[in-house]
Scaffold this active site. Structure first.
Site, PDB file in Angstrom:
ATOM      1  N   ARG A   1      15.683  78.611   1.943  1.00  0.00           N
ATOM      2  CA  ARG A   1      16.761  79.493   1.493  1.00  0.00           C
ATOM      3  C   ARG A   1      17.987  78.722   0.999  1.00  0.00           C
ATOM      4  NH1 ARG A   1      19.123  83.022   6.217  1.00  0.00           N
ATOM      5  NH2 ARG A   1      20.570  81.269   6.450  1.00  0.00           N
ATOM      6  N   ASP A   2      18.589  79.268  -0.059  1.00  0.00           N
ATOM      7  CA  ASP A   2      19.843  78.729  -0.603  1.00  0.00           C
ATOM      8  C   ASP A   2      19.716  77.226  -0.867  1.00  0.00           C
ATOM      9  OD1 ASP A   2      22.285  79.254  -1.644  1.00  0.00           O
ATOM     10  OD2 ASP A   2      23.207  79.918   0.212  1.00  0.00           O
TER      11      ASP A   2
ATOM     12  N   ASP B   1      21.067  84.540  -3.985  1.00  0.00           N
ATOM     13  CA  ASP B   1      21.108  83.174  -4.540  1.00  0.00           C
ATOM     14  C   ASP B   1      19.740  82.590  -4.886  1.00  0.00           C
ATOM     15  OD1 ASP B   1      23.815  83.296  -4.194  1.00  0.00           O
ATOM     16  OD2 ASP B   1      23.890  81.980  -2.457  1.00  0.00           O
TER      17      ASP B   1
ATOM     18  N   ASP C   1      32.110  81.686   4.824  1.00  0.00           N
ATOM     19  CA  ASP C   1      31.114  81.202   3.868  1.00  0.00           C
ATOM     20  C   ASP C   1      30.496  79.883   4.300  1.00  0.00           C
ATOM     21  OD1 ASP C   1      31.564  83.312   2.050  1.00  0.00           O
ATOM     22  OD2 ASP C   1      33.304  82.270   1.233  1.00  0.00           O
TER      23      ASP C   1
END
Length: 492
Positions: A215-216, A263, A447
């Site tokens: 992920r990401d 994303d 974030d």
């Protein structure tokens, strides 16, 4: 099973001000006496000093069923229900599980809250058109707890009033690990069904599906638990997507929106050649999307939106053209599952409209320097690419005020943040392809960390315009939240 949500319970309790009775979580004090003036589903109410107050139930009996399992009894028969199993209803006090005596009722709190022992309905809800239209939005109870914890740290009465309003708006529930999905999905589906049974209105719940292997891949701050390998892809399918499918099939009487893997696909458009981790993840992103679309896209009460980054990611002509091909291929691979549309600006700060910007050197010649122009352009590109259903949900949780970032690609905890347009269906006249503004990333959740020694530190979180010191991604960031509600546009 209780062990899987103990950390969630502890986190929510840490964020929550101590509550001696049910009314404190509703914004009212506890009564000092016990004269009952009114009773509703929350509990018994009195009046003191000209204001409503909650009457705490008598303490629970000294013995209860949980003692035989090595857990204490909850101190109040009105304890909040965190989990239910064959033994009974469980609460959490002093960071430990406790048993709620038989016959008591509990409220709802934290990420694992919901509708208790709600029996699934046999009714089948079918989404027709815009899923945000004509429904009531479900309130994320975990976020309410986070904001209660934030309010407990405030002394400014005007700021407290703004924060209180934040609790009345809906935002998405992130299923960002297998454990969090296990704790949060069914309980909140139950909560929505319970809310429907109480109000008679259809209740829309929005979840973020966010646990792809690798992920990401272009950022460190939000890397996930599953790695880009065949074994973790199998786990993603069997332990994550299949479980989501099972719960969604069980709770089919209310509409659900899924925001799919922020994303991920945008990284396949722009970062395959420059970032080895993205090249390593490509196979798993594509296969993961195909699998989830086939599984979840056939459910009539579910609408899915694939993430398309934001204006300063895919806004350039060549990126949008390439994106059309990538997303068309992905959607086709998931047949017969359907995708309603796409979501933009998730966890980002790009304004909906910015008339001060145009295509030129300040925007690196981006023809789409705000989210409105981006959606206007990419909707045409996607239709040209053969994508049949092209609708959008735009994340307006943090783009109410143009932030101080020196480059529009800055994404981490930006200073100057302001919460944006409130969640609403069909918000812009003349843009019938814009299904909703919605708060996908909850304001106040970080974030990424600014601690350079942390394993998940990303350089963007150390840049000049990133607010510091900042906690790990997803953890509560009080200073960022307070600035966001001060700068809210429209004002709170």
């Amino acid at each position: 099973m209780k062990a899987t949500i103990a950390l969630t319970a502890a986190a929510a309790l840490a964020a929550k001000a101590s509550a001696a009775c049910f009314s404190q979580r509703l914004g009212y004090p506890c009564c000092s006496g016990n004269e009952v003036v009114y009773t509703d589903n929350d509990g018994k109410w009195g009046v003191e000093n000209g204001n409503w107050c909650g009457i705490a139930d008598a303490p629970a009996q000294a013995t209860c069923w949980s003692l035989s399992q090595g857990y204490p009894c909850c101190s109040s028969s009105n304890a909040e229900v965190w989990y239910t199993d064959a033994s009974g209803k469980w609460g959490v006090e002093n960071g430990d599980w406790c048993g709620i005596p038989t016959g008591t009722t509990g409220g709802s709190t934290g990420g694992s809250t919901g509708g208790g022992n709600v029996t699934p309905s046999n009714e089948q809800y079918t989404i027709s058109g815009n899923p945000f239209k004509g429904v009531e939005f479900y309130i994320n109870p975990y976020y309410v707890e986070e904001v209660d914890g934030a309010i407990a740290q405030m002394t400014d009465s005007s700021l407290i009033a703004k924060a209180e309003k934040m609790k009345t708006y809906s935002n998405a529930i992130w299923l960002d690990t297998i454990k969090n999905m296990q704790s949060w999905l069914e309980s909140n589906l139950q909560g929505a069904q319970s809310q429907h049974q109480s109000s008679g209105k259809d209740i829309l719940t929005v979840f973020v599906v966010y646990d792809l292997p690798g992920r990401d891949c272009h950022a460190l701050a939000s890397n996930g638990e599953l790695l880009a390998n065949d074994g973790d892809l199998a786990r993603y399918k069997s332990e994550y997507i299949d479980v989501i499918e099972g719960h969604l099939k069980t709770y089919k009487s209310q509409p659900v929106v899924l925001i799919v893997e922020p994303d991920s696909l945008a990284n396949l458009v722009t970062n395959l050649e420059s970032t080895p981790a993205c090249a390593d993840s490509e196979k798993y992103y594509l296969e993961g999307h195909a699998y989830l679309i086939k599984k979840l896209g056939v459910l009539p009460h579910v609408a899915m939106y694939l993430d398309i980054g934001h204006a300063f990611w895919l806004g350039w002509d060549d990126n949008r053209e390439k994106a059309g091909k990538v997303y068309a291929k992905v959607i086709s691979s998931g047949a017969p599952g359907n995708v309603r549309g796409f979501t933009d600006n998730v966890s980002n700060y790009t304004p909906w409209e910015d008339p001060t910007l145009s295509r030129g050197p300040d925007t690196e010649w981006n023809p789409c320097p705000d989210e409105k122009r981006y959606l206007e352009a990419i909707s045409k590109d996607f239709k040209s690419a053969g994508i049949k259903s092209v609708y959008f949900v735009s994340d307006s949780s943090r783009n109410g005020k143009k932030v101080d970032r020196k480059h529009p690609g800055e994404w981490c905890n930006q200073t100057g943040v302001g919460v944006g347009a409130r969640p609403q269906a069909s918000p812009v006249s003349g843009m019938d392809y814009l299904d909703a503004f919605y708060w996908i990333k909850p304001l106040g959740e970080s974030d990424g960390t600014s601690d350079e020694s942390a394993a998940r530190f990303d350089g963007y979180c150390g840049h000049e315009t990133a607010m510091k010191p900042a906690p790990e991604a997803g953890q509560w960031f009080q200073k960022h939240f307070e600035q966001g509600i001060k700068n809210a546009n429209p004002p709170l």
